[in-house]
Design a protein around this motif. Sequence first.
Motif, mmCIF file in Angstrom:
data_model
loop_
_atom_site.group_PDB
_atom_site.id
_atom_site.type_symbol
_atom_site.label_atom_id
_atom_site.label_comp_id
_atom_site.label_asym_id
_atom_site.label_seq_id
_atom_site.Cartn_x
_atom_site.Cartn_y
_atom_site.Cartn_z
ATOM 1 N N GLN A 184 0.847 -1.193 0.000
ATOM 2 C CA GLN A 184 0.000 0.000 0.000
ATOM 3 C C GLN A 184 0.882 1.243 0.000
ATOM 4 O OE1 GLN A 184 -3.577 0.390 2.619
ATOM 5 N NE2 GLN A 184 -2.368 1.990 3.578
ATOM 6 N N ASN A 185 0.614 2.158 -0.919
ATOM 7 C CA ASN A 185 1.378 3.395 -1.004
ATOM 8 C C ASN A 185 0.412 4.570 -1.127
ATOM 9 O OD1 ASN A 185 4.092 4.765 -1.378
ATOM 10 N ND2 ASN A 185 3.024 5.461 -3.210
ATOM 11 N N ILE A 186 0.474 5.478 -0.175
ATOM 12 C CA ILE A 186 -0.341 6.690 -0.200
ATOM 13 C C ILE A 186 0.558 7.832 -0.649
ATOM 14 C CG2 ILE A 186 -1.899 8.168 1.091
ATOM 15 C CD1 ILE A 186 -2.809 5.274 0.818
ATOM 16 N N ASP A 187 0.372 8.309 -1.865
ATOM 17 C CA ASP A 187 1.226 9.335 -2.471
ATOM 18 C C ASP A 187 0.633 10.714 -2.201
ATOM 19 O OD1 ASP A 187 3.043 10.728 -3.906
ATOM 20 O OD2 ASP A 187 2.438 9.987 -5.877
ATOM 21 N N LEU A 188 1.232 11.406 -1.258
ATOM 22 C CA LEU A 188 0.805 12.764 -0.926
ATOM 23 C C LEU A 188 1.566 13.767 -1.794
ATOM 24 C CD1 LEU A 188 0.790 12.324 2.948
ATOM 25 C CD2 LEU A 188 -1.166 12.267 1.401
ATOM 26 N N PRO A 189 1.144 15.026 -1.844
ATOM 27 C CA PRO A 189 1.837 16.006 -2.691
ATOM 28 C C PRO A 189 3.325 16.126 -2.393
ATOM 29 C CG PRO A 189 -0.285 16.861 -1.970
ATOM 30 C CD PRO A 189 -0.078 15.588 -1.237
ATOM 31 N N ILE A 190 3.743 15.911 -1.152
ATOM 32 C CA ILE A 190 5.161 16.078 -0.808
ATOM 33 C C ILE A 190 5.785 14.752 -0.371
ATOM 34 C CG2 ILE A 190 6.815 17.275 0.675
ATOM 35 C CD1 ILE A 190 4.850 19.563 0.886
ATOM 36 N N LEU A 191 5.110 14.031 0.543
ATOM 37 C CA LEU A 191 5.665 12.818 1.128
ATOM 38 C C LEU A 191 4.734 11.633 0.877
ATOM 39 C CD1 LEU A 191 6.837 14.317 4.548
ATOM 40 C CD2 LEU A 191 8.286 13.829 2.556
ATOM 41 N N ASP A 192 5.255 10.438 1.168
ATOM 42 C CA ASP A 192 4.485 9.218 0.964
ATOM 43 C C ASP A 192 4.342 8.448 2.280
ATOM 44 O OD1 ASP A 192 4.395 9.863 -1.660
ATOM 45 O OD2 ASP A 192 5.858 8.362 -2.319
ATOM 46 N N ASN A 193 3.274 7.685 2.357
ATOM 47 C CA ASN A 193 3.103 6.638 3.370
ATOM 48 C C ASN A 193 3.167 5.297 2.652
ATOM 49 O OD1 ASN A 193 2.882 8.220 5.576
ATOM 50 N ND2 ASN A 193 0.709 7.853 5.961
ATOM 51 N N PHE A 194 3.958 4.365 3.189
ATOM 52 C CA PHE A 194 4.150 3.083 2.523
ATOM 53 C C PHE A 194 4.019 1.956 3.539
ATOM 54 C CE2 PHE A 194 6.961 -0.450 1.390
ATOM 55 C CZ PHE A 194 6.480 -0.786 0.123
ATOM 56 N N ALA A 195 3.401 0.850 3.118
ATOM 57 C CA ALA A 195 3.275 -0.318 3.988
ATOM 58 C C ALA A 195 3.368 -1.580 3.141
ATOM 59 C CB ALA A 195 1.954 -0.295 4.749
ATOM 60 N N ALA A 196 4.007 -2.626 3.694
ATOM 61 C CA ALA A 196 4.145 -3.910 3.011
ATOM 62 C C ALA A 196 3.966 -5.031 4.021
ATOM 63 C CB ALA A 196 5.508 -4.018 2.341
ATOM 64 N N LEU A 197 3.311 -6.084 3.590
ATOM 65 C CA LEU A 197 3.009 -7.206 4.472
ATOM 66 C C LEU A 197 3.102 -8.500 3.674
ATOM 67 C CD1 LEU A 197 1.931 -7.972 7.339
ATOM 68 C CD2 LEU A 197 -0.365 -7.852 6.361
ATOM 69 N N THR A 198 3.839 -9.493 4.191
ATOM 70 C CA THR A 198 3.998 -10.782 3.527
ATOM 71 C C THR A 198 3.742 -11.907 4.520
ATOM 72 O OG1 THR A 198 5.650 -9.895 1.991
ATOM 73 C CG2 THR A 198 5.551 -12.282 2.231
ATOM 74 N N VAL A 199 2.904 -12.857 4.126
ATOM 75 C CA VAL A 199 2.584 -14.023 4.945
ATOM 76 C C VAL A 199 2.853 -15.273 4.124
ATOM 77 C CG1 VAL A 199 0.748 -15.310 6.092
ATOM 78 C CG2 VAL A 199 0.847 -12.836 6.323
ATOM 79 N N THR A 200 3.526 -16.250 4.720
ATOM 80 C CA THR A 200 3.811 -17.519 4.047
ATOM 81 C C THR A 200 3.423 -18.678 4.956
ATOM 82 O OG1 THR A 200 5.683 -16.526 2.880
ATOM 83 C CG2 THR A 200 5.560 -18.930 2.917
ATOM 84 N N PRO A 252 10.084 -7.509 13.124
ATOM 85 C CA PRO A 252 10.838 -8.760 12.992
ATOM 86 C C PRO A 252 9.905 -9.881 12.534
ATOM 87 C CG PRO A 252 11.276 -7.692 15.101
ATOM 88 C CD PRO A 252 10.125 -6.966 14.482
ATOM 89 N N THR A 253 10.467 -10.897 11.903
ATOM 90 C CA THR A 253 9.659 -12.011 11.430
ATOM 91 C C THR A 253 8.880 -12.641 12.573
ATOM 92 O OG1 THR A 253 11.238 -12.494 9.662
ATOM 93 C CG2 THR A 253 9.725 -14.246 10.286
#
Length: 325
Positions: A184-200, A252-253
């Motif tokens: 997920q990436n929230i692209d603001l006019p100046i800065l961004d918010n980013f999140a990543a999640l992986t499940v195995t 952490p994992t």
Amino acid sequence: MSPIKQLQAWRGSMRRHAAIALIVILVSGTLASAQGVCDSFGCSDNGPSSNANGSGSASDFECGGDTWTLSGSVLWLARKNFTAEISRLLGDTGFDPIPYDFGYRAGYEIGLDLHLDSERRFATRWFDANWRQVETRQRNLTVGTFSHDSYLQSFEVVHRTQWLNCFNPSLGVRYVEYGESALQNIDLPILDNFAALTVTNSMFGAQFGADGDLWCAESLSIGYFTNLAVFGNYAHLNSARWDIGAGPNTTPTIKDEVGVFLAEIGLNGQVQLTRCLSIRGGYRCLWLDGVVSTRDLDFSGLPNVELRNETAFFHGADLGLELVF
């Protein structure tokens, strides 16, 4: 997770396991009890015979060396859609809800059987299916990009015995891996918010199965197959988040070892093109109970993300060719 919550989850999981197993056993028993009907429709010991992975032999022990059966199929699998949303990793982002989409996607399946004699064989099967979803939304000057990837892979080795025309048991081992990743990436006019999640989920265990013929003609057969398996699941989660003004926050994992139950049932048909080559297809349903998913994970609480177990249901069709040599 507290001991009380673990006990409640375990009890709920056992009830689901028992219900699914009962359904599969009742269906299998009903099909197997049709032995006389099956024989009356021309399914003799020398006729087409489905194997444990849902495929059948074009003509058992009548082609070439009659030692191997090779099959390949295209899969169209779907997963029951989540009720959760793909746009919630960072909590309330202000965007409209975006539901998960696990519609039908193409995959493949390969099988290879070694015939020991006219009644026994070792059967192997590998299949792979993948799903991908990417959504982009805009609100004023803010652009949100949300993506989700998922995959299901399975490999099994079983020993199958031709016992009755309508009930041929098999026993072996199976490895299943199911994974998801969400970005997920929230692209603001100046800065961004980013999140990543992986499940195995990496699952390995014992499997019992059965298959048989339900109806046969000179060059056409219709059959069924069922599988029940109990796995040990090594599940792990990795996540990362970048907040405006706060910098990166990486978890952490997180690992968990739980039991998983699998149930699989399907119908298949086969048309013999030549003595050694046939075309086959069918429809299957597969349940995995106890897997860890990205569904409903509250990512706003990083680094304290709690793993949650759920039931994954897959269903779809397959179409392919089979060669006996």
